[in-house]
Scaffold this motif. Structure first.
Motif: not given
Length: 310
Positions: A210-222
């Protein structure tokens, strides 16, 4: 899959020990070294150093490892101060800094230092505006206008390098992952079950689109513990002790750890948890050590990370 060491200096520990732990993490090939940002340990007062000031100094004494705050409350610092400090650490570290940003939550430290802690709804409003403000400074996008924070210059310098990042963390199902997808480079959470992880990540990815960003580029961490021992008997002893403290049967406690992706058991068992995390889309796991810095057992940490990275 990347790994980081996550320490909690508000429990107690000097800056020199913080540097030693960061250097150990770097020397052992870890991707990240993270520290919390608290001024007190709940109601207790310990030798609690400032997160941003200390990581600026750690940057000078390391050369490769990424330095992270998990996470810095917007109640502690105006976004101008957060952004300017972050771009300074970015310059000192040659692009190795990740600024964690969150709402703040610990009432006792706000009361002790006479810091305002607005109601949660307002804190999320402030977090949204603060992230827009900070991102604008990092990328040189110019002015922002908000109810709580406004940036009135378009030529703020320095901006961030390509390596300067933002991490947004928290446990909520909607607001936190939405803000992470909209503004952050990394979305982090404490260990949780697969269904919760999937649902939160989906919200974050949708917000990025929705923000026009690459949805796969955001690192998911725990972030969470690691109960790993080379010897199975030692593992069973520690598992039983921890289960007893929680008034649980050892097998039930072990099942809970497995459900939440916590690495536990012998090295091969722990590695299975890592594989499950990776399959679920987690790109980095922070091993959280909630002990005074002098009490962090680096021999035990070596066993943990040898198992996780093998």
């Amino acid at each position: 899959m990347e790994f980081g060491l996550f320490v909690e200096p508000q429990v107690g520990g000097t800056h020199r020990r913080l540097v030693e732990l960061a250097q150990w993490a770097e020397d052992n090939g870890l991707a990240a070294f993270a520290r919390s940002d608290h001024y007190l340990n709940m109601a207790d007062s310990a030798h609690a150093t400032d997160a941003l000031a200390s990581l600026a100094a750690v940057a000078v004494e390391t050369s490769r490892i990424r330095l992270v705050t998990l996470v810095s409350p917007i109640t502690f610092r105006h976004p101008a101060v957060m952004a300017k400090t972050a771009t300074t650490i970015d310059e000192i570290s040659d692009g190795r800094f990740t600024l964690g940003v969150g709402t703040g939550w610990m009432e006792s430290e706000h009361e002790a230092f006479d810091l305002d802690l607005p109601v949660l709804k307002e804190r999320f409003e402030r977090l949204d505006e603060a992230l827009a403000y900070i991102r604008s400074v990092f990328e040189g996008h110019g002015e922002t206008t908000g109810t709580h924070y406004s940036l009135r210059r378009a030529d703020v310098a320095p901006t961030g390098s390509d390596g300067l990042q933002i991490v947004v963390g928290g446990g909520g199902p909607k607001k936190t992952p939405t803000l992470a997808g909209t503004y952050a480079d990394e979305y982090t959470m404490l260990v949780t079950d697969a269904a919760t992880l999937e649902a939160r990540t989906a919200v974050m990815r949708a917000a990025a689109r929705d923000a026009g960003r690459d949805p796969a580029a955001n690192l998911v961490s725990m972030a969470g513990p690691a109960l790993v021992f080379a010897d199975e008997d030692r593992y069973r002893t520690e598992l039983s002790a921890r289960a007893t403290r929680r008034e649980m049967a050892p097998e039930d406690y072990a099942a809970m750890l497995t459900e939440r992706f916590v690495p536990h058991g012998t090295p091969s068992m722990a590695r299975a948890a890592v594989d499950r995390m990776a399959d679920a889309g987690v790109g980095r796991y922070y091993v959280q050590e909630y002990a005074a810095l002098d009490d962090v057992d680096l021999e035990a940490m070596a066993v943990v990370f040898d198992a996780l990275t093998s």
